[in-house]
Design an enzyme around this catalytic site. Structure first.
Site, PDB file in Angstrom:
ATOM      1  N   CYS A 120      22.507  10.822 -60.358  1.00  0.00           N
ATOM      2  CA  CYS A 120      22.624  11.758 -61.455  1.00  0.00           C
ATOM      3  C   CYS A 120      21.868  13.132 -61.332  1.00  0.00           C
ATOM      4  CB  CYS A 120      22.271  11.193 -62.761  1.00  0.00           C
ATOM      5  SG  CYS A 120      23.643   9.925 -63.575  1.00  0.00           S
ATOM      6  N   TYR A 149      19.033  13.529 -68.177  1.00  0.00           N
ATOM      7  CA  TYR A 149      18.856  12.269 -67.732  1.00  0.00           C
ATOM      8  C   TYR A 149      18.473  12.775 -65.957  1.00  0.00           C
ATOM      9  CZ  TYR A 149      19.291   7.788 -65.324  1.00  0.00           C
ATOM     10  OH  TYR A 149      19.465   6.607 -64.368  1.00  0.00           O
TER      11      TYR A 149
HETATM   12  P1  NAD Z   1      17.421  -0.875 -67.639  1.00  0.00           P
HETATM   13  O1  NAD Z   1      17.753  -0.351 -68.716  1.00  0.00           O
HETATM   14  O2  NAD Z   1      18.512  -2.438 -67.704  1.00  0.00           O
HETATM   15  O3  NAD Z   1      16.030  -1.160 -67.369  1.00  0.00           O
HETATM   16  C1  NAD Z   1      14.930  -0.279 -67.992  1.00  0.00           C
HETATM   17  C2  NAD Z   1      14.060  -1.010 -68.559  1.00  0.00           C
HETATM   18  O4  NAD Z   1      12.923  -0.083 -68.854  1.00  0.00           O
HETATM   19  C3  NAD Z   1      14.501  -1.557 -69.756  1.00  0.00           C
HETATM   20  O5  NAD Z   1      14.249  -3.082 -69.791  1.00  0.00           O
HETATM   21  C4  NAD Z   1      13.474  -0.844 -70.861  1.00  0.00           C
HETATM   22  O6  NAD Z   1      13.091  -1.621 -71.848  1.00  0.00           O
HETATM   23  C5  NAD Z   1      12.468  -0.564 -69.766  1.00  0.00           C
HETATM   24  N1  NAD Z   1      11.618   0.528 -70.617  1.00  0.00           N
HETATM   25  C6  NAD Z   1      12.089   1.623 -71.345  1.00  0.00           C
HETATM   26  N2  NAD Z   1      11.106   2.530 -71.847  1.00  0.00           N
HETATM   27  C7  NAD Z   1       9.880   1.772 -71.605  1.00  0.00           C
HETATM   28  C8  NAD Z   1       8.399   1.884 -71.789  1.00  0.00           C
HETATM   29  N3  NAD Z   1       8.109   2.977 -72.372  1.00  0.00           N
HETATM   30  N4  NAD Z   1       7.503   1.005 -71.235  1.00  0.00           N
HETATM   31  C9  NAD Z   1       8.150   0.099 -70.717  1.00  0.00           C
HETATM   32  N5  NAD Z   1       9.256  -0.470 -70.374  1.00  0.00           N
HETATM   33  C10 NAD Z   1      10.218   0.549 -70.944  1.00  0.00           C
HETATM   34  O7  NAD Z   1      18.164   0.052 -66.358  1.00  0.00           O
HETATM   35  P2  NAD Z   1      18.469  -0.550 -65.014  1.00  0.00           P
HETATM   36  O8  NAD Z   1      20.004  -0.492 -64.725  1.00  0.00           O
HETATM   37  O9  NAD Z   1      17.939  -1.903 -64.444  1.00  0.00           O
HETATM   38  O10 NAD Z   1      17.815   0.439 -64.104  1.00  0.00           O
HETATM   39  C11 NAD Z   1      16.493   0.635 -63.559  1.00  0.00           C
HETATM   40  C12 NAD Z   1      15.995   1.962 -62.760  1.00  0.00           C
HETATM   41  O11 NAD Z   1      17.046   2.229 -61.994  1.00  0.00           O
HETATM   42  C13 NAD Z   1      15.900   3.014 -64.160  1.00  0.00           C
HETATM   43  O12 NAD Z   1      14.985   3.716 -63.549  1.00  0.00           O
HETATM   44  C14 NAD Z   1      17.481   3.826 -63.978  1.00  0.00           C
HETATM   45  O13 NAD Z   1      17.151   5.025 -64.302  1.00  0.00           O
HETATM   46  C15 NAD Z   1      17.557   3.575 -62.539  1.00  0.00           C
HETATM   47  N6  NAD Z   1      19.130   3.731 -61.977  1.00  0.00           N
HETATM   48  C16 NAD Z   1      20.011   2.875 -62.353  1.00  0.00           C
HETATM   49  C17 NAD Z   1      21.114   2.852 -61.909  1.00  0.00           C
HETATM   50  C18 NAD Z   1      22.102   1.864 -62.560  1.00  0.00           C
HETATM   51  O14 NAD Z   1      23.320   2.055 -62.286  1.00  0.00           O
HETATM   52  N7  NAD Z   1      21.779   0.514 -63.235  1.00  0.00           N
HETATM   53  C19 NAD Z   1      21.677   3.934 -61.185  1.00  0.00           C
HETATM   54  C20 NAD Z   1      20.847   5.004 -60.806  1.00  0.00           C
HETATM   55  C21 NAD Z   1      19.433   4.894 -61.402  1.00  0.00           C
END
Ligand code: NAD
Length: 324
Positions: A120, A149
């Site tokens: 993104c 984001y």
């Molecule tokens: P997800 O939302 O399932 O996991 C993120 C976790 O971070 C959540 O469990 C949430 O509770 C935790 N979190 C948020 N705020 C917090 C805080 N203040 N303190 C502690 N924990 C906190 O997302 P995901 O799909 O597992 O993605 C993981 C990472 O990969 C993220 O950084 C996301 O931006 C990045 N990402 C994911 C994708 C995808 O396709 N899933 C794509 C690009 C980037």
């Protein structure tokens, strides 16, 4: 025994990563605001804590920590990220987590820190043609992500790379492209396209109709969780800092994605296109750099990962119906 902290271990990718590191023999501490929704977590220690609080971050380092995997973020699918309603909290929360974790990791002398950025962050102007999106790593600037984001991801990439330059920290940065698989959010508003469409197909009868946001001609690629983790671990073991794409090059339209899921489900599914948030018109991973630097790139056909994901979501849908 190597030690690791996984931030965001209660989330989709973090939960799977904890298990992968355990399989490799690590001692793992998970941390998240919440426990894993589907119990996918074999961490040796799991801290329920808010990483926006620097004291919570500091307390994670009560022993020598070799590696930190920073995956915690305030995120969701298009329905969460692209409506504009959550821009301030997304930027504030995720930037604060990253500022706190990279500094705590520096102070406590971790050997390596991994940061999960996102596709993104790529400029919108290179992703207007659904047939020819450009997402090579060197196309990031001049920057123009299509969401706040994405801007936060770009800021945080630069934050980690600054710590690498100024403090000599061993940093690894990957740009994930649409990761999917079982044991992830599949309902409630934060789910992403593969999970949402698997749910809709699972809930539909054979011959039924499901709603698709937009005309369905927008393109994307989707990477199965196991290959994502393989890429993360290979990057961590390499000497390459990144940023590097971790994604699939098998680009499909959203309409094709629905057709593949319907095929896996053994159903005929009709599509009704409705207004909804969509993000950029086209996006695909460019894997030239990862292949050159790591001698590896993802290869699994999309259909195989979707079959496993659909099977799991279908079970969830059935279980939810039984409870209701
Ligand atoms: P997800 O939302 O399932 O996991 C993120 C976790 O971070 C959540 O469990 C949430 O509770 C935790 N979190 C948020 N705020 C917090 C805080 N203040 N303190 C502690 N924990 C906190 O997302 P995901 O799909 O597992 O993605 C993981 C990472 O990969 C993220 O950084 C996301 O931006 C990045 N990402 C994911 C994708 C995808 O396709 N899933 C794509 C690009 C980037």
């Amino acid at each position: 025994m190597k030690t690791a902290i996984v931030c965001g271990a209660g989330g989709f990718i973090g939960g799977h990563l904890v298990n992968r590191l355990k399989e490799e023999g690590y001692w793992v501490r998970g941390v998240d605001l919440k426990a894993h929704e589907f119990g996918n977590d074999q961490a040796d220690d799991f801290v329920i804590g808010d990483l926006r609080d620097p004291r919570v971050c500091d307390a994670l380092f009560d022993r020598k920590i070799n590696e930190v995997y920073q995956l915690a973020a305030d995120m969701g699918g298009a329905g969460y990220i692209f409506t504009g309603e959550h821009d301030a909290v997304v930027m504030h929360n995720s930037a604060t987590i990253n500022l706190n974790m990279v500094e705590a990791s520096r102070i406590h002398g971790v050997d390596k820190i991994f940061y999960s950025s996102s596709a993104c962050m790529y400029p919108e102007y290179n992703q207007t043609d659904p047939d020819n999106p450009k997402c090579s790593e060197d196309s990031a600037y001049p920057a123009m992500p299509d969401s706040e984001y994405g801007w936060e991801k770009l800021f945080s990439e630069r934050l980690y790379l600054s710590y690498h330059r100024n403090y000599g920290m061993e940093v690894r940065v990957a740009r994930f492209h649409n990761i999917f698989g079982p044991l992830g959010t599949w309902t409630g508003g934060r789910e992403k396209a593969p999970a949402a469409l698997c749910r809709k197909v699972a809930e539909s009868e054979n011959g039924g109709t499901i709603e698709i946001w937009g005309d369905g001609k927008q393109t994307r690629s989707f990477l199965y969780i196991d290959e994502c983790l393989e890429g993360v671990r290979r990057l961590m073991e390499s000497d390459f800092t990144g940023p590097v794409n971790i994604g699939s090059e098998e680009m499909v339209t959203i309409n094709q994605l629905v057709d593949i899921i319907a095929g896996v489900a053994g159903k005929t599914i009709h599509k009704k296109h409705i207004e909804g948030p969509q993000g950029v018109r086209g996006r695909n991973s460019d894997n030239a750099l990862i292949h050159r630097e790591l001698g590896w790139k993802p290869t699994e056909p999309l259909k195989d990962g979707l079959a496993r994901t659909f099977a799991w979501i279908q079970e969830q849908v059935k279980a939810a119906k039984t409870v209701a």
